[in-house]
Motif scaffolding. Structure first.
Motif, PDB file in Angstrom:
ATOM      1  N   ILE A   1      16.517  52.155  37.497  1.00  0.00           N
ATOM      2  CA  ILE A   1      17.515  51.860  38.527  1.00  0.00           C
ATOM      3  C   ILE A   1      18.308  50.654  38.050  1.00  0.00           C
ATOM      4  O   ILE A   1      17.760  49.568  37.867  1.00  0.00           O
ATOM      5  N   VAL A   2      19.595  50.846  37.831  1.00  0.00           N
ATOM      6  CA  VAL A   2      20.456  49.778  37.331  1.00  0.00           C
ATOM      7  C   VAL A   2      21.350  49.300  38.469  1.00  0.00           C
ATOM      8  O   VAL A   2      22.100  50.090  39.054  1.00  0.00           O
ATOM      9  N   ARG A   3      21.259  48.014  38.760  1.00  0.00           N
ATOM     10  CA  ARG A   3      22.093  47.416  39.809  1.00  0.00           C
ATOM     11  C   ARG A   3      23.205  46.608  39.157  1.00  0.00           C
ATOM     12  O   ARG A   3      22.936  45.699  38.371  1.00  0.00           O
ATOM     13  N   GLU A   4      24.429  46.929  39.507  1.00  0.00           N
ATOM     14  CA  GLU A   4      25.577  46.155  39.052  1.00  0.00           C
ATOM     15  C   GLU A   4      26.359  45.738  40.293  1.00  0.00           C
ATOM     16  O   GLU A   4      27.364  46.338  40.661  1.00  0.00           O
ATOM     17  N   LEU A   5      25.859  44.690  40.936  1.00  0.00           N
ATOM     18  CA  LEU A   5      26.404  44.258  42.221  1.00  0.00           C
ATOM     19  C   LEU A   5      27.183  42.970  42.024  1.00  0.00           C
ATOM     20  O   LEU A   5      26.605  41.929  41.666  1.00  0.00           O
ATOM     21  N   ASP A   6      28.475  43.038  42.235  1.00  0.00           N
ATOM     22  CA  ASP A   6      29.345  41.874  42.067  1.00  0.00           C
ATOM     23  C   ASP A   6      29.097  40.887  43.202  1.00  0.00           C
ATOM     24  O   ASP A   6      29.200  41.243  44.393  1.00  0.00           O
ATOM     25  N   GLU A   7      28.800  39.650  42.838  1.00  0.00           N
ATOM     26  CA  GLU A   7      28.509  38.627  43.853  1.00  0.00           C
ATOM     27  C   GLU A   7      29.738  38.263  44.669  1.00  0.00           C
ATOM     28  O   GLU A   7      29.614  37.665  45.746  1.00  0.00           O
ATOM     29  N   ASN A   8      30.916  38.579  44.156  1.00  0.00           N
ATOM     30  CA  ASN A   8      32.146  38.237  44.875  1.00  0.00           C
ATOM     31  C   ASN A   8      32.571  39.323  45.870  1.00  0.00           C
ATOM     32  O   ASN A   8      33.649  39.232  46.443  1.00  0.00           O
ATOM     33  N   THR A   9      31.743  40.339  46.032  1.00  0.00           N
ATOM     34  CA  THR A   9      32.078  41.412  46.982  1.00  0.00           C
ATOM     35  C   THR A   9      32.060  40.857  48.400  1.00  0.00           C
ATOM     36  O   THR A   9      31.061  40.262  48.836  1.00  0.00           O
ATOM     37  N   PRO A  10      33.145  41.021  49.155  1.00  0.00           N
ATOM     38  CA  PRO A  10      33.195  40.452  50.508  1.00  0.00           C
ATOM     39  C   PRO A  10      32.338  41.246  51.490  1.00  0.00           C
ATOM     40  O   PRO A  10      31.897  42.365  51.206  1.00  0.00           O
ATOM     41  N   CYS A  11      32.134  40.651  52.657  1.00  0.00           N
ATOM     42  CA  CYS A  11      31.442  41.365  53.733  1.00  0.00           C
ATOM     43  C   CYS A  11      32.316  42.516  54.214  1.00  0.00           C
ATOM     44  O   CYS A  11      33.544  42.519  54.048  1.00  0.00           O
ATOM     45  N   LEU A  12      31.677  43.457  54.864  1.00  0.00           N
ATOM     46  CA  LEU A  12      32.355  44.700  55.221  1.00  0.00           C
ATOM     47  C   LEU A  12      32.151  44.992  56.707  1.00  0.00           C
ATOM     48  O   LEU A  12      31.042  44.835  57.228  1.00  0.00           O
ATOM     49  N   LEU A  13      33.244  45.389  57.390  1.00  0.00           N
ATOM     50  CA  LEU A  13      33.125  45.821  58.781  1.00  0.00           C
ATOM     51  C   LEU A  13      32.624  47.263  58.779  1.00  0.00           C
ATOM     52  O   LEU A  13      33.375  48.189  58.465  1.00  0.00           O
ATOM     53  N   CYS A  14      31.364  47.439  59.117  1.00  0.00           N
ATOM     54  CA  CYS A  14      30.771  48.765  59.007  1.00  0.00           C
ATOM     55  C   CYS A  14      29.567  48.868  59.929  1.00  0.00           C
ATOM     56  O   CYS A  14      29.144  47.892  60.560  1.00  0.00           O
ATOM     57  N   SER A  15      29.030  50.066  59.992  1.00  0.00           N
ATOM     58  CA  SER A  15      27.764  50.305  60.673  1.00  0.00           C
ATOM     59  C   SER A  15      26.673  50.284  59.605  1.00  0.00           C
ATOM     60  O   SER A  15      26.601  51.208  58.785  1.00  0.00           O
ATOM     61  N   PRO A  16      25.845  49.268  59.532  1.00  0.00           N
ATOM     62  CA  PRO A  16      24.873  49.144  58.443  1.00  0.00           C
ATOM     63  C   PRO A  16      23.963  50.360  58.298  1.00  0.00           C
ATOM     64  O   PRO A  16      23.714  50.829  57.189  1.00  0.00           O
ATOM     65  N   SER A  17      23.473  50.890  59.410  1.00  0.00           N
ATOM     66  CA  SER A  17      22.541  52.015  59.309  1.00  0.00           C
ATOM     67  C   SER A  17      23.239  53.260  58.776  1.00  0.00           C
ATOM     68  O   SER A  17      22.637  54.051  58.039  1.00  0.00           O
ATOM     69  N   GLU A  18      24.540  53.433  59.104  1.00  0.00           N
ATOM     70  CA  GLU A  18      25.261  54.594  58.593  1.00  0.00           C
ATOM     71  C   GLU A  18      25.519  54.467  57.098  1.00  0.00           C
ATOM     72  O   GLU A  18      25.395  55.456  56.351  1.00  0.00           O
ATOM     73  N   ILE A  19      25.882  53.276  56.635  1.00  0.00           N
ATOM     74  CA  ILE A  19      26.067  53.068  55.202  1.00  0.00           C
ATOM     75  C   ILE A  19      24.742  53.240  54.468  1.00  0.00           C
ATOM     76  O   ILE A  19      24.683  53.843  53.376  1.00  0.00           O
TER      77      ILE A  19
END
Length: 548
Positions: A418-436
């Motif tokens: 499992i390779v994670r490439e998660l950019d630390e500069n990614t902003p917060c998101l207006l979303c439904s966490p459980s749906e995502i």
């Protein structure tokens, strides 16, 4: 005084003979003549008051010799205007040409002598036109040739025919618009109704199906022959059956409904509906009920697991504290027993006790996180949107996806990466966490299952799933990529359709990608794209607008 002249004997005889003739005629011929005159008057009244327009054309003068009142009423002409006028006054040119042909051509004359019927127009004063049905006969009277024409007003009949055609077309359109196979059969089980959907399903057009034995046209109905025959004979009020067929490698479910004709005619109507989607939806509902039950049980089990798990973690922490050199109490007890504390610590290090304790603590904390994530996922309704840390959502989804027993027990080959490439500069998101989370879990599980089910996978093949997260202008870009078998063009085209699955029966509902696509595009206003080709793996690219 004037003398009376002597009467002439011969004149007296003549007068007597004349008187005798008049008396004789009155006595012998007058009643019969009167009767004939009355008959003519009655016939004239009958002709004058007939509902049809009558025209008598003098062929030699090419003018009307007589017309009845109905003809005058229909054309709005007076009798004086009609009599001695040519037929062109009230008939079109082609009809007048036909009248000429009748006079000069014996074949045409003989055909019309058989009372053939012609459709034409009756022309009235002021340019009016009345559609009429015309018959004509040729007669010789007193050495003159006459054509007798009878013109019947057919406006009402034509209007009724137009209404009948409109009604038939309307009913035909309704029947052909139905997304059901609709077949009507008579008392001999011959087809009398065959709608457009029946043509599409069988490939047999209506003109070839009608009047044929229904079981010849649709052999699959043979299994319901008893029900259909009983309905036709009136022994049953119809019925409903469900059956399935294999079509292009898929199982398709149908519902057949048979009901009798209403009225004096014997027969039945057969309606066949494709209920595959409904059947699968019912299966999904049953599966959902099971999952809700399992979810409730899982939540209860999570609470039960948390209690001993907490005791384990607390025990590990206490052991670590008891052998820690930072607590004076530990050294005091060791000296009290005559054992140097350093010796105890050295023994634990050499025997690997401390790393094992750290491993137990790490595993316990990981289990606690999994239980916490499961409880949080099961409790969320999925409808509430809030500014959320998308990186945390991704990490939670990955942990939940790869915490299953089947993943570890079936991974085989060269293992999973499992390779994670998660950019630390990614902003917060207006979303439904459980749906995502649901979308990510669906995609990750699909990748795992596709890789495990790949028959061409080699033993040393390392299954790799890459999760990328990065900002993309006013969007957040999320990519899930694997090195599995991928999909061909046909499968790719149908991948987002509900209930489509390549998994064996009972192992998938075919709703994972469909639901994921719906959540991203419809509920979060984003985009959902699949990039894949056979043997090249699959990449799902999700873009969600940043609205925080």
């Amino acid at each position: 005084m004037k003398r009376r002249s002597k009467p002439n004997p011969s004149e007296n005889v003549r007068n007597k003979l004349i008187g005798l003739g008049e008396t004789s005629m009155r006595k012998s011929y007058y009643p019969e003549l009167r009767e004939r005159i009355n008959e003519l008057e009655r016939f004239r009244a009958l002709v004058e008051n007939a509902n049809d327009a009558l025209f008598v054309l003098d062929a030699f003068s090419w003018s009307f010799a007589d017309v009845n009142k109905t003809a005058l009423k229909k054309t709005n002409y007076t009798r004086d205007e009609m009599l001695d006028s040519p037929p062109e006054l009230v008939f079109p040119e082609d009809t007048c040409f036909l009248l000429h042909e009748v006079l000069i051509d014996d074949d045409v004359h003989s055909s019309w002598d058989k009372e053939d019927v012609s459709m034409t127009d009756l022309l009235g004063k002021g340019g009016s036109k009345i559609p009429v049905e015309m018959t004509l006969r040729v007669h010789y009277v007193g050495g003159r040739l006459y054509i007798v024409m009878v013109a019947r007003d057919v406006r009402r009949r034509l209007a009724d025919q137009r209404e009948l055609r409109r009604t038939r077309n309307y009913l035909g359109n309704v029947i052909d618009s139905m997304q059901s196979v609709l077949v009507g059969v008579d008392e001999r089980s011959n087809v009398v109704l065959w709608n457009d959907h029946a043509h599409k399903e069988t490939g047999v057009p209506a003109e070839l199906a009608e009047e044929r034995f229904v079981y010849e046209v649709m052999p699959e109905l043979r299994r319901f022959e008893h029900l259909i025959s009983a309905t036709i004979r009136g022994e049953a009020d119809g019925g409903t059956e469900i059956f399935h067929m294999d079509r292009n490698g898929d199982t398709v479910f149908f519902e057949i409904v048979v009901f009798p004709f209403k009225g004096d005619e014997a027969g039945a109507v057969i309606r066949i509906d494709d209920i595959t989607a409904r059947t699968r939806m019912e299966e999904v509902m049953v599966q959902t009920e099971k999952m809700m039950t399992v979810g409730g049980l899982a939540a209860g089990m999570a609470h039960e697991i948390n209690n001993p798990l907490g005791g384990i973690l607390q025990g590990v922490q206490n052991i670590q504290r008891r052998i820690s050199g930072h607590l004076p109490k530990n050294r005091a007890v060791a000296e009290e027993l005559g054992i140097p504390f350093e010796a105890i610590h050295e023994y634990c290090e050499k025997r690997g006790i401390l790393p094992k304790l750290e491993s137990v603590q790490e595993m316990g904390e990981r289990s606690a996180r999994i239980v916490s994530n499961m409880l949080q996922f099961s409790r969320q309704s999925g409808g509430e949107r809030a500014c959320s840390d998308i990186k945390s959502i991704v990490e939670t989804a990955i942990e939940l996806s790869f915490s299953g027993y089947d993943f570890y027990s079936q991974s085989g080959g060269g293992g999973f990466e499992i390779v994670r490439e998660l950019d630390e500069n990614t902003p917060c998101l207006l979303c439904s966490p459980s749906e995502i989370e649901q979308v990510l879990i669906n995609l990750l599980k699909n990748s795992v299952q596709a890789i495990l089910a790949d028959p061409s996978r080699k033993d040393n093949h390392v299954a790799r799933i890459i999760v990328r997260l990065m900002p993309d202008n006013d969007y957040v870009r999320l990519v899930i990529e694997d090195n599995g078998p991928g999909m061909d063009a046909k499968t790719r085209k149908m991948a987002l359709e509900p209930f489509f699955t390549t998994k064996p029966a009972g192992e998938g509902t075919g709703l994972g990608l469909f639901v994921s696509y719906f959540i991203i595009t419809q509920k979060h206003g984003g985009t959902f794209d699949i990039e894949t080709s056979p043997g090249e793996g699959m990449k799902v690219v999700i873009r969600i607008p940043v609205e925080c």
